[in-house]
Design an enzyme around this catalytic site. Structure first.
Site, mmCIF file in Angstrom:
data_model
loop_
_atom_site.group_PDB
_atom_site.id
_atom_site.type_symbol
_atom_site.label_atom_id
_atom_site.label_comp_id
_atom_site.label_asym_id
_atom_site.label_seq_id
_atom_site.Cartn_x
_atom_site.Cartn_y
_atom_site.Cartn_z
ATOM 1 N N GLY A 145 0.832 -1.205 0.000
ATOM 2 C CA GLY A 145 0.000 0.000 0.000
ATOM 3 C C GLY A 145 0.858 1.243 0.000
ATOM 4 O O GLY A 145 1.955 1.261 -0.551
ATOM 5 N N GLU A 146 0.347 2.310 0.579
ATOM 6 C CA GLU A 146 0.985 3.622 0.743
ATOM 7 C C GLU A 146 1.388 4.293 -0.560
ATOM 8 O O GLU A 146 2.111 5.281 -0.565
ATOM 9 C CB GLU A 146 2.179 3.547 1.707
ATOM 10 C CG GLU A 146 3.404 2.822 1.227
ATOM 11 C CD GLU A 146 4.501 2.662 2.284
ATOM 12 O OE1 GLU A 146 5.684 2.758 1.916
ATOM 13 O OE2 GLU A 146 4.172 2.449 3.472
ATOM 14 N N GLY A 147 0.917 3.776 -1.700
ATOM 15 C CA GLY A 147 1.273 4.338 -2.988
ATOM 16 C C GLY A 147 2.517 3.737 -3.585
ATOM 17 O O GLY A 147 2.992 4.183 -4.645
#
Length: 345
Positions: A311-313
């Site tokens: 996640g988190e980009g």
């Protein structure tokens, strides 16, 4: 809340699509030999309205929020990890921070609803709706007013940023549960098929998570429309991403979608305005089990499949060089005619 939703027109442009395809086919290569990269060239060109597209000042925005449901043990990590990871993003130590530096991406972290008070500083936008959502096993995660405020905030934040590309990221302990709930409800799928291990639940933890999410769906059985489901079972960071996606689509920015949670925001936005999907590039296929079903629902073919689930980009940032390469090839690769190379007879 419906008046918050801009009308997103289709990008269908047969003349431009033909010009782009001729340009792609005329490059010094066998037809179709760049595979998925050719489809990416066509998509970016249509989004930006040019057969020689240029990506400018890409914005990587990581939306963070806490979830009341996390108190029920649906994650392997405690909620404090949300604010601790925000600090890690801002200190430059997270994977997405490293990738943003590597690829020259402007990184902004947005406090959409973290249960922590942050000191103001560069790279942080404090747009907190509340200190985390309510426990959606007991009540709606957010009120309709809170949901509307979050969507409006996401739209407003995007308008203040330059460039023509948005890369989506998120952080929030418990947010794979919200993504699974939105997928199950909006696609009418069994919740167990949509639910994965998130941050690394063991078998017992996964079964507990599935049972909890099943009860949440029953509690909010009436929340069948996209905005109703978002308010009942979503997160502030997801709602803010919905707003940012809608605004980016309206402004014809290229939207680079990360993994499961970012895709959940796009699912909601696309249910509100289907032409949103014409502006989206899906970065990767997450290992989170529901993401395959999410991508199928969105009829999306991701660029990468690396077994990632951070996640988190991080997936969006990892895929970014492919978009840059697609534009450069479209603009700079020689044609058969310009290079004096004979074409297939």
């Amino acid at each position: 809340m419906q008046n918050l939703i801009p009308v997103i027109p289709t990008l269908q442009n047969p003349a431009l699509a033909s010009a782009l395809q001729r340009r792609i086919d005329g490059k010094t290569k066998p037809l179709g030999s760049l595979g998925q990269l050719e489809a990416l060239m066509l998509r970016i060109g249509l989004i930006l309205g040019s057969d020689t597209p240029v990506l400018r000042e890409p914005q990587l925005m990581v939306f963070a929020g806490d979830h009341g449901l996390a108190r029920r043990g649906v994650s392997a990590y405690p909620s404090d990890v949300t604010w601790q990871m925000v600090e890690n993003f801002l200190a430059g130590g997270a994977a997405v921070s490293v990738l943003a530096r590597q690829h020259g991406l402007a990184l902004t972290v947005v406090d959409a609803g973290v249960a922590h008070d942050f000191a103001p500083r560069a790279g942080l936008v404090i747009a907190k709706i509340a200190a985390g959502t309510a426990d959606c096993a007991e009540q709606a995660a957010m009120t309709s007013d809170q949901c509307a405020t979050a969507i409006a905030a996401g739209k407003n934040l995007l308008t203040k940023r330059p460039g023509n590309a948005l890369l989506l990221g998120e952080m929030g302990i418990g947010n794979t549960s919200s993504a699974a709930l939105l997928l199950a409800r909006l696609q009418n799928l069994p919740v167990e098929a949509c639910t994965g291990r998130g941050t690394g639940l063991d078998d017992a933890g996964l079964q507990r998570k599935i049972a909890t999410l099943s009860a949440v769906l029953q509690r909010h059985a009436e929340a069948t429309e996209p905005l109703q489901a978002l308010a009942a079972m979503g997160g502030f960071e997801i709602a803010m991403m919905v707003g940012a996606v809608l605004q980016a689509a309206l402004e014809r920015r290229v939207i680079v979608v990360d993994g499961f949670i970012a895709s959940a925001a796009v699912l909601v936005a696309a249910r509100l305005q289907p032409a949103v999907l014409e502006r989206c590039v899906f970065a990767h296929r997450s290992m989170e089990s529901g993401h395959r079903l999410m991508l199928e629902a969105l009829e999306a073919e991701p660029l990468l499949d690396l077994g990632m689930r951070l996640g988190e980009g991080s997936g969006a940032a990892m895929a970014w060089p492919l978009l840059a390469s697609a534009c450069l090839i479209l603009r700079e690769m020689a044609s058969f005619e310009s290079a004096g190379v004979s074409q297939q007879g």
